[in-house]
Scaffold this motif. Structure first.
Motif, PDB file in Angstrom:
ATOM      1  N   PRO A   1       0.820  -1.211   0.000  1.00 55.77           N
ATOM      2  CA  PRO A   1       0.000   0.000   0.000  1.00 55.77           C
ATOM      3  C   PRO A   1       0.855   1.264   0.000  1.00 55.77           C
ATOM      4  CG  PRO A   1       0.098  -0.920   2.207  1.00 55.77           C
ATOM      5  CD  PRO A   1       0.783  -1.914   1.295  1.00 55.77           C
TER       6      PRO A   1
ATOM      7  N   GLU B   1       0.544   3.285   5.546  1.00 54.48           N
ATOM      8  CA  GLU B   1       0.226   2.287   6.555  1.00 54.48           C
ATOM      9  C   GLU B   1       0.037   2.959   7.909  1.00 54.48           C
ATOM     10  OE1 GLU B   1       3.470  -0.382   7.389  1.00 54.48           O
ATOM     11  OE2 GLU B   1       4.968   1.187   7.083  1.00 54.48           O
ATOM     12  N   VAL B   2      -0.632   2.235   8.809  1.00 55.33           N
ATOM     13  CA  VAL B   2      -0.764   2.689  10.188  1.00 55.33           C
ATOM     14  C   VAL B   2       0.081   1.769  11.062  1.00 55.33           C
ATOM     15  CG1 VAL B   2      -2.288   3.197  12.117  1.00 55.33           C
ATOM     16  CG2 VAL B   2      -3.092   3.541   9.779  1.00 55.33           C
TER      17      VAL B   2
ATOM     18  N   PRO C   1      -1.700   0.683  15.337  1.00 57.45           N
ATOM     19  CA  PRO C   1      -3.071   1.176  15.120  1.00 57.45           C
ATOM     20  C   PRO C   1      -3.939   1.164  16.368  1.00 57.45           C
ATOM     21  CG  PRO C   1      -2.801  -1.005  14.176  1.00 57.45           C
ATOM     22  CD  PRO C   1      -1.431  -0.537  14.559  1.00 57.45           C
TER      23      PRO C   1
ATOM     24  N   VAL D   1       0.556   7.268  11.223  1.00 55.07           N
ATOM     25  CA  VAL D   1       0.234   7.131   9.802  1.00 55.07           C
ATOM     26  C   VAL D   1       1.482   7.515   9.008  1.00 55.07           C
ATOM     27  CG1 VAL D   1      -1.239   7.889   7.909  1.00 55.07           C
ATOM     28  CG2 VAL D   1      -2.185   7.675  10.218  1.00 55.07           C
TER      29      VAL D   1
ATOM     30  N   SER E   1       3.651   7.355   5.181  1.00 58.60           N
ATOM     31  CA  SER E   1       3.716   7.086   3.751  1.00 58.60           C
ATOM     32  C   SER E   1       4.726   5.973   3.494  1.00 58.60           C
ATOM     33  CB  SER E   1       4.124   8.340   2.991  1.00 58.60           C
ATOM     34  OG  SER E   1       4.365   8.043   1.630  1.00 58.60           O
TER      35      SER E   1
ATOM     36  N   PRO F   1      -4.604   7.726  -1.212  1.00 63.39           N
ATOM     37  CA  PRO F   1      -4.633   6.693  -0.167  1.00 63.39           C
ATOM     38  C   PRO F   1      -4.049   7.172   1.159  1.00 63.39           C
ATOM     39  CG  PRO F   1      -3.849   5.776  -2.234  1.00 63.39           C
ATOM     40  CD  PRO F   1      -3.896   7.259  -2.427  1.00 63.39           C
TER      41      PRO F   1
ATOM     42  N   ASP G   1      -6.673   9.552   2.708  1.00 59.31           N
ATOM     43  CA  ASP G   1      -7.838   8.809   3.189  1.00 59.31           C
ATOM     44  C   ASP G   1      -7.508   8.008   4.445  1.00 59.31           C
ATOM     45  OD1 ASP G   1      -9.239   9.842   1.067  1.00 59.31           O
ATOM     46  OD2 ASP G   1      -9.128   8.017  -0.156  1.00 59.31           O
ATOM     47  N   LEU G   2      -6.300   7.433   4.491  1.00 60.75           N
ATOM     48  CA  LEU G   2      -5.919   6.660   5.667  1.00 60.75           C
ATOM     49  C   LEU G   2      -5.772   7.567   6.888  1.00 60.75           C
ATOM     50  CD1 LEU G   2      -5.178   3.888   6.798  1.00 60.75           C
ATOM     51  CD2 LEU G   2      -2.801   4.338   6.145  1.00 60.75           C
TER      52      LEU G   2
ATOM     53  N   THR H   1      -9.383   8.530   8.050  1.00 63.42           N
ATOM     54  CA  THR H   1     -10.100   7.478   8.766  1.00 63.42           C
ATOM     55  C   THR H   1      -9.450   7.184  10.121  1.00 63.42           C
ATOM     56  OG1 THR H   1      -8.834   5.765   7.588  1.00 63.42           O
ATOM     57  CG2 THR H   1     -10.954   6.413   6.647  1.00 63.42           C
ATOM     58  N   THR H   2      -8.146   7.333  10.213  1.00 65.35           N
ATOM     59  CA  THR H   2      -7.468   7.146  11.497  1.00 65.35           C
ATOM     60  C   THR H   2      -7.922   8.211  12.494  1.00 65.35           C
ATOM     61  OG1 THR H   2      -5.538   6.156  10.419  1.00 65.35           O
ATOM     62  CG2 THR H   2      -5.228   6.993  12.650  1.00 65.35           C
TER      63      THR H   2
END
Length: 256
Positions: free
Chosen positions: A16, A19-20, A23, A80, A82, A131, A134-135, A138-139
């Motif tokens: 991806p 990434e988280v 989390p 979060v 990249s 992406p 958006d990640l 949402t986090t």
């Protein structure tokens, strides 16, 4: 007519775009590392960047991910990050910014970014920036209480031949509450400054503007000189320093 889908740059084996890490972190703090990776996907043929520059500061924030990961563990906060080099797309820049897909970074030429079509630029946005954005969104939405937003960066000790003496920068946009509170709790002997070595006029506060300020979240962009993050001792030192500055700043705010 070609479309952004025809210019897809992340293959099935590239993973991806973001990434988280940690989390399940329970602290009301969201860490962000926009320049965590030097990865240039194989489809882009190294963007024509010379081998000696592919792991340089032009490609990523050296030591940034190590520091951010150490902070995530110390603070028990989600991070979060990249997973793609900023030479492919700089996730701390909006798509409208020329520097989002740089043709040159300081003294480093990026031939693979020269003369891109609108479709090719759109593919970078859809494959990398969207992406990541958006990640992060949402986090932030998963926090039960409004978190702090803290972005982690590193900077080179020499820029266009000029040395930089500052060791720790605390950058802010229109909301300076957290940056100033942290500066007031800096340790003795540390050269820490507000809006150094960059400021809002350099266009470096996009993540703060996009994700923190509209939500009313206290925020800060942290910059550490990368020669101070060259080994595990340096990373551990600054993880301790930053975590302490954050916790002291919050404690004083809560006491008011």
């Amino acid at each position: 007519m070609s479309t952004a889908k025809d210019h897809t740059i992340l293959g099935p084996n590239d993973g991806p775009a973001a990434e988280v890490i940690n989390p399940q972190g329970g602290a009301a703090i969201c860490l962000v590392c926009e320049h965590a990776s030097a990865l240039i996907p194989p489809a882009l043929a190294d963007l024509g960047v010379a081998p000696e520059h592919r792991l340089s500061h032009a490609a990523w924030d050296i030591g940034g991910l190590d520091l951010a990961t150490a902070l995530a563990a110390k603070l028990d906060a989600p991070l979060v990050a990249s997973r793609v080099s900023r030479l492919v797309y700089d996730c701390n820049r909006p798509p409208s910014a020329p520097g989002a897909i740089p043709e040159r970074s300081e003294v480093v030429d990026v031939p693979g970014n020269v003369g891109l079509s609108d479709v090719a630029r759109a593919a970078r946005v859809s494959d990398v920036y969207d992406p990541f954005k958006d990640l992060l969104r949402t986090t932030l939405e998963r926090f039960a209480t409004p978190p702090l937003l803290v972005t982690i960066h590193s900077f080179t000790p020499i820029w266009f031949g000029q040395p930089r003496e500052v060791e720790l920068g605390l950058l802010h946009d229109s909301d300076d509450r957290l940056a100033r509170a942290m500066l007031a709790n800096r340790p003795d002997g540390l050269d820490a400054r507000l809006n150094a070595p960059y400021s809002v006029t350099d266009g470096v506060t996009h993540t703060l503007r996009e994700h923190a300020i509209p939500r009313g979240l206290q925020n800060v962009m942290i910059e550490v000189r990368n020669d101070l993050l060259s080994d595990t001792t340096g990373v551990a030192r600054f993880a301790d320093v930053i975590a302490t500055m954050l916790t002291k700043a919050l404690a004083k705010q809560e006491a008011l």
